[in-house]
Design a protein around this motif. Structure first.
Motif, PDB file in Angstrom:
ATOM      1  N   THR A 167       0.751   3.549   4.826  1.00  0.00           N
ATOM      2  CA  THR A 167       0.003   2.394   5.316  1.00  0.00           C
ATOM      3  C   THR A 167      -0.459   1.560   4.128  1.00  0.00           C
ATOM      4  OG1 THR A 167      -2.114   3.563   5.251  1.00  0.00           O
ATOM      5  CG2 THR A 167      -0.831   3.718   7.303  1.00  0.00           C
ATOM      6  N   ARG A 168      -0.924   0.361   4.407  1.00  0.00           N
ATOM      7  CA  ARG A 168      -1.459  -0.472   3.328  1.00  0.00           C
ATOM      8  C   ARG A 168      -2.674   0.198   2.699  1.00  0.00           C
ATOM      9  NH1 ARG A 168      -1.408  -6.660   4.077  1.00  0.00           N
ATOM     10  NH2 ARG A 168      -0.054  -6.634   2.246  1.00  0.00           N
ATOM     11  N   GLY A 169      -3.513   0.785   3.540  1.00  0.00           N
ATOM     12  CA  GLY A 169      -4.751   1.368   3.048  1.00  0.00           C
ATOM     13  C   GLY A 169      -4.573   2.570   2.150  1.00  0.00           C
ATOM     14  N   GLN A 170      -3.434   3.257   2.269  1.00  0.00           N
ATOM     15  CA  GLN A 170      -3.204   4.436   1.425  1.00  0.00           C
ATOM     16  C   GLN A 170      -3.205   4.098  -0.058  1.00  0.00           C
ATOM     17  OE1 GLN A 170       0.135   6.267   4.114  1.00  0.00           O
ATOM     18  NE2 GLN A 170      -0.288   7.734   2.498  1.00  0.00           N
ATOM     19  N   TRP A 171      -2.880   2.844  -0.398  1.00  0.00           N
ATOM     20  CA  TRP A 171      -2.803   2.458  -1.801  1.00  0.00           C
ATOM     21  C   TRP A 171      -3.936   1.543  -2.219  1.00  0.00           C
ATOM     22  CZ3 TRP A 171       0.417   4.600  -5.313  1.00  0.00           C
ATOM     23  CH2 TRP A 171       1.419   5.430  -4.800  1.00  0.00           C
ATOM     24  N   ALA A 172      -4.893   1.325  -1.334  1.00  0.00           N
ATOM     25  CA  ALA A 172      -6.067   0.532  -1.712  1.00  0.00           C
ATOM     26  C   ALA A 172      -6.932   1.344  -2.678  1.00  0.00           C
ATOM     27  CB  ALA A 172      -6.867   0.157  -0.467  1.00  0.00           C
ATOM     28  N   GLY A 173      -7.327   0.720  -3.760  1.00  0.00           N
ATOM     29  CA  GLY A 173      -8.168   1.389  -4.745  1.00  0.00           C
ATOM     30  C   GLY A 173      -7.415   2.218  -5.766  1.00  0.00           C
ATOM     31  N   VAL A 174      -6.089   2.251  -5.693  1.00  0.00           N
ATOM     32  CA  VAL A 174      -5.292   3.027  -6.650  1.00  0.00           C
ATOM     33  C   VAL A 174      -4.802   2.082  -7.745  1.00  0.00           C
ATOM     34  CG1 VAL A 174      -3.310   4.553  -6.958  1.00  0.00           C
ATOM     35  CG2 VAL A 174      -4.570   4.553  -4.778  1.00  0.00           C
ATOM     36  N   ASP A 175      -5.407   2.174  -8.940  1.00  0.00           N
ATOM     37  CA  ASP A 175      -5.052   1.223  -9.998  1.00  0.00           C
ATOM     38  C   ASP A 175      -3.910   1.757 -10.856  1.00  0.00           C
ATOM     39  OD1 ASP A 175      -6.131   3.040 -11.870  1.00  0.00           O
ATOM     40  OD2 ASP A 175      -8.112   2.113 -11.744  1.00  0.00           O
ATOM     41  N   LEU A 176      -3.493   0.932 -11.834  1.00  0.00           N
ATOM     42  CA  LEU A 176      -2.329   1.272 -12.657  1.00  0.00           C
ATOM     43  C   LEU A 176      -2.606   2.405 -13.628  1.00  0.00           C
ATOM     44  CD1 LEU A 176      -0.904  -2.295 -13.355  1.00  0.00           C
ATOM     45  CD2 LEU A 176       0.127  -0.500 -11.975  1.00  0.00           C
ATOM     46  N   GLU A 177      -3.866   2.669 -13.918  1.00  0.00           N
ATOM     47  CA  GLU A 177      -4.176   3.812 -14.777  1.00  0.00           C
ATOM     48  C   GLU A 177      -3.945   5.116 -14.017  1.00  0.00           C
ATOM     49  OE1 GLU A 177      -8.009   3.688 -16.546  1.00  0.00           O
ATOM     50  OE2 GLU A 177      -7.617   1.845 -17.694  1.00  0.00           O
ATOM     51  N   GLN A 178      -4.255   5.092 -12.734  1.00  0.00           N
ATOM     52  CA  GLN A 178      -4.038   6.296 -11.917  1.00  0.00           C
ATOM     53  C   GLN A 178      -2.552   6.516 -11.649  1.00  0.00           C
ATOM     54  OE1 GLN A 178      -7.036   4.582  -9.074  1.00  0.00           O
ATOM     55  NE2 GLN A 178      -7.482   6.744  -8.713  1.00  0.00           N
ATOM     56  N   VAL A 179      -1.854   5.452 -11.246  1.00  0.00           N
ATOM     57  CA  VAL A 179      -0.417   5.541 -10.959  1.00  0.00           C
ATOM     58  C   VAL A 179       0.258   4.310 -11.574  1.00  0.00           C
ATOM     59  CG1 VAL A 179       1.365   5.767  -9.197  1.00  0.00           C
ATOM     60  CG2 VAL A 179      -0.923   6.692  -8.759  1.00  0.00           C
ATOM     61  N   PRO A 180       0.937   4.463 -12.733  1.00  0.00           N
ATOM     62  CA  PRO A 180       1.587   3.308 -13.375  1.00  0.00           C
ATOM     63  C   PRO A 180       2.751   2.775 -12.550  1.00  0.00           C
ATOM     64  CG  PRO A 180       2.153   5.363 -14.496  1.00  0.00           C
ATOM     65  CD  PRO A 180       1.094   5.705 -13.494  1.00  0.00           C
ATOM     66  N   ALA A 181       3.231   1.594 -12.913  1.00  0.00           N
ATOM     67  CA  ALA A 181       4.261   0.901 -12.130  1.00  0.00           C
ATOM     68  C   ALA A 181       5.498   1.755 -11.921  1.00  0.00           C
ATOM     69  CB  ALA A 181       4.630  -0.412 -12.818  1.00  0.00           C
ATOM     70  N   GLU A 182       5.962   2.441 -12.975  1.00  0.00           N
ATOM     71  CA  GLU A 182       7.200   3.205 -12.874  1.00  0.00           C
ATOM     72  C   GLU A 182       7.056   4.474 -12.033  1.00  0.00           C
ATOM     73  OE1 GLU A 182       5.130   4.552 -16.680  1.00  0.00           O
ATOM     74  OE2 GLU A 182       5.482   2.672 -15.591  1.00  0.00           O
ATOM     75  N   ALA A 183       5.802   4.868 -11.720  1.00  0.00           N
ATOM     76  CA  ALA A 183       5.571   6.068 -10.905  1.00  0.00           C
ATOM     77  C   ALA A 183       5.209   5.722  -9.463  1.00  0.00           C
ATOM     78  CB  ALA A 183       4.456   6.915 -11.532  1.00  0.00           C
ATOM     79  N   ARG A 184       5.239   4.422  -9.144  1.00  0.00           N
ATOM     80  CA  ARG A 184       4.908   3.986  -7.783  1.00  0.00           C
ATOM     81  C   ARG A 184       6.174   3.845  -6.949  1.00  0.00           C
ATOM     82  NH1 ARG A 184      -0.105   0.472  -7.166  1.00  0.00           N
ATOM     83  NH2 ARG A 184      -1.504   1.373  -8.700  1.00  0.00           N
TER      84      ARG A 184
END
Length: 533
Positions: A207-224
């Motif tokens: 869902t959209r909400g599953q990724w709300a609040g998850v910044d690039l330090e937590q999950v970088p672009a290549e790991a998304r």
């Protein structure tokens, strides 16, 4: 009626609701046989026919794909013809993989040699040609009028004006249509498709909400996962279920326990791949026929980059972005973006090889003679399409443990880069055309005023009850479902969750459902009637 599951394998062909009324798509022979032993092949065929008979599927014939209808040559693709071609490509890919699965199963029975690819497919939950075709038929049902422009417009106005933080997303709308909005004339919502087919449309299984609040330090672009995007405030850019259907999404995916949380099922991955191939190649022949691809501009972009100008290859990224209109600059930005986001597969040498192939086949061959509608021009376009479809569909690989940005079924490295560059041609030379941009300004205004107009109508204490009956019913049903979700799973809700906020969200979702269900022409006519009377 299908019985309750006895295991994960059985769960794939189960429906959510028991059916006491015989299906118009099931023969008497199948009815008799399935009463004793449920047959997943019969069930999947019924799903495919239900999709073909759906008014949402028929509606796609009046929704633009990319280029509007042209008076030159054959008719341009619309969403329906695109979906049928995606289905054709998906069928061939799935049939090839299903043959590998059959060899593995024969080996397990003591017949023939082992097949490692078939073993992987079996572990992941199988591969079915009819399910892949069904996924292709269904994958664009959620597209609103005017395609991706309409999708972006409805998403923006929902989040900024309608109090609906989840916004609008075409893939989530597809799942909502299949499970809540479409009907078989029964006493349950949706088309009551099998779990396998419902799971096969979940291209972005979150869902959209599953990724709300998850910044690039937590999950970088290549790991998304592909499609999540980089916005920690708004949440995922692409997603396959709204909060109202999140539990349904989790339930159908539970039939595939070997599929990781952010991965597609095998049938879904086949559909997604076929969609990419059809978009990259079949839509390209539309652009040639419509005369929107100019040889000098396309060849200039490719040749400028291939010449290896150090001003491009070594340019500072910020400066390069400012120069994106200069020949070669956009291709260099594409190369750098691919290397940053997809280091698991992107490679500079393969990128250059793809640019050379497409430059030669498109810029230096197909486009050298303008399309004039004659037989020779048509043969040339058709030959280009046939070559590239065959090249790409025979470049499929299966992975047991793919990258989070890949899939269990994907293109090999060479073909992956070729699709990347083919899709670049769409973005660089078609979607940014001034004529298309001019029309889209008007289309955007039509959708904005439709949404605002229906919102004002429903707010009118004297005339609100005379709004379209389907809209009024959807407001009631969606508001009731939103309140029920707060009681059951409040963690899934975004935005205001008090009574007034939930009533606002329920009404807003129903307005989006209604506007998104219109064809292009219906949107224009309804807008004219609503705003000018």
């Amino acid at each position: 009626m299908v019985t309750s599951p006895s295991g994960a394998g059985d769960a794939r062909h189960l429906r959510r609701h028991p059916e006491s009324v015989p299906s118009q798509h099931r023969s008497a022979v199948e009815e008799a046989a399935d009463a004793h032993s449920p047959n997943e092949v019969h069930e999947y065929r019924i799903d495919l026919e239900r999709l073909r008979f759906s008014p949402y599927f028929g509606r796609l014939s009046a929704v633009t794909q990319v280029v509007p209808q042209s008076g030159v040559g054959p008719i341009m693709h619309n969403r329906l013809t695109h979906s049928l071609k995606v289905s054709a490509v998906a069928r061939v890919i799935a049939a090839n993989l299903a043959a590998r699965l059959a060899r593995h199963r024969a080996h397990e029975d003591g017949r023939g040699a082992s097949d490692p690819v078939g073993a992987v497919l079996a572990h992941l939950g199988g591969c079915d040609t009819i399910v892949a075709q069904s996924a292709a038929h269904a994958h664009d049902l959620g597209h609103p009028p005017f395609g991706h422009l309409g999708e972006r417009t409805l998403d923006r106005i929902a989040r900024t004006e309608l109090g609906l933080p989840e916004g609008f997303e075409g893939n989530a709308q597809t799942f909502r249509i299949l499970t809540a909005l479409d009907t078989l004339g029964r006493d349950f919502p949706g088309l009551n498709l099998t779990a396998a087919v419902r799971a096969s449309v979940l291209k972005y299984p979150w869902t959209r909400g599953q990724w709300a609040g998850v910044d690039l330090e937590q999950v970088p672009a290549e790991a998304r996962p592909r499609g999540v995007g980089l916005d920690p405030t708004g949440g995922a850019v692409k997603f396959s279920a709204y909060a109202l259907e999140a539990e349904e999404m989790d339930a159908v995916r539970s039939a595939f326990p070997a599929i990781d949380p952010f991965q597609q099922t095998v049938d879904c991955a086949i559909m997604d791949l076929a969609d990419d191939i059809a978009y990259a190649v079949h839509d390209l022949d539309d652009f040639v026929r419509a005369g929107v691809l100019q040889q000098a501009e396309v060849a200039g972009e490719f040749h400028a980059w291939l010449d290896g100008d150090p001003d491009l290859r070594d340019a500072d990224l910020r400066r390069l972005r400012l120069r994106w209109r200069e020949p070669g600059a956009s291709l260099e930005l594409l190369r750098r973006d691919a290397l940053r986001k997809d280091p698991w597969i992107a490679h500079s040498d393969e990128f250059e090889a793809a640019v050379r192939r497409i430059s030669a086949d498109l810029g230096d061959d197909l486009l050298t003679r303008p399309y004039d509608g004659g037989g020779e021009a048509e043969r040339k376009v058709s030959a280009f399409t046939r070559r590239w479809i065959e090249r790409l569909r025979t470049s499929v690989v299966v992975e047991a443990e793919p990258s989070v940005r890949g899939g269990h079924v994907r293109l090999d490295r060479r073909a992956w880069h070729e699709v990347l560059v083919l899709k670049f041609v769409h973005a660089r030379f078609v979607l940014d055309l001034p004529d298309i941009a001019l029309a889209q300004r008007g289309q955007r205004r039509v959708l904005e005023e439709l949404v605002r107009g229906f919102d004002a109508w429903l707010s009118d204490p004297f005339d609100g009850g005379r709004a379209p009956r389907r809209l009024l019913e959807w407001v009631d049903h969606t508001t009731e479902a939103t309140f029920a979700l707060r009681d059951r799973r409040p963690d899934l809700l975004l935005g205001a969750a008090d009574d007034a906020g939930l009533r606002r969200q329920g009404r807003s979702r129903a307005i989006l459902d209604y506007v998104a269900s219109l064809t292009d022409q219906q949107a224009l006519a309804t807008h004219a009637a609503l705003t000018r009377g």
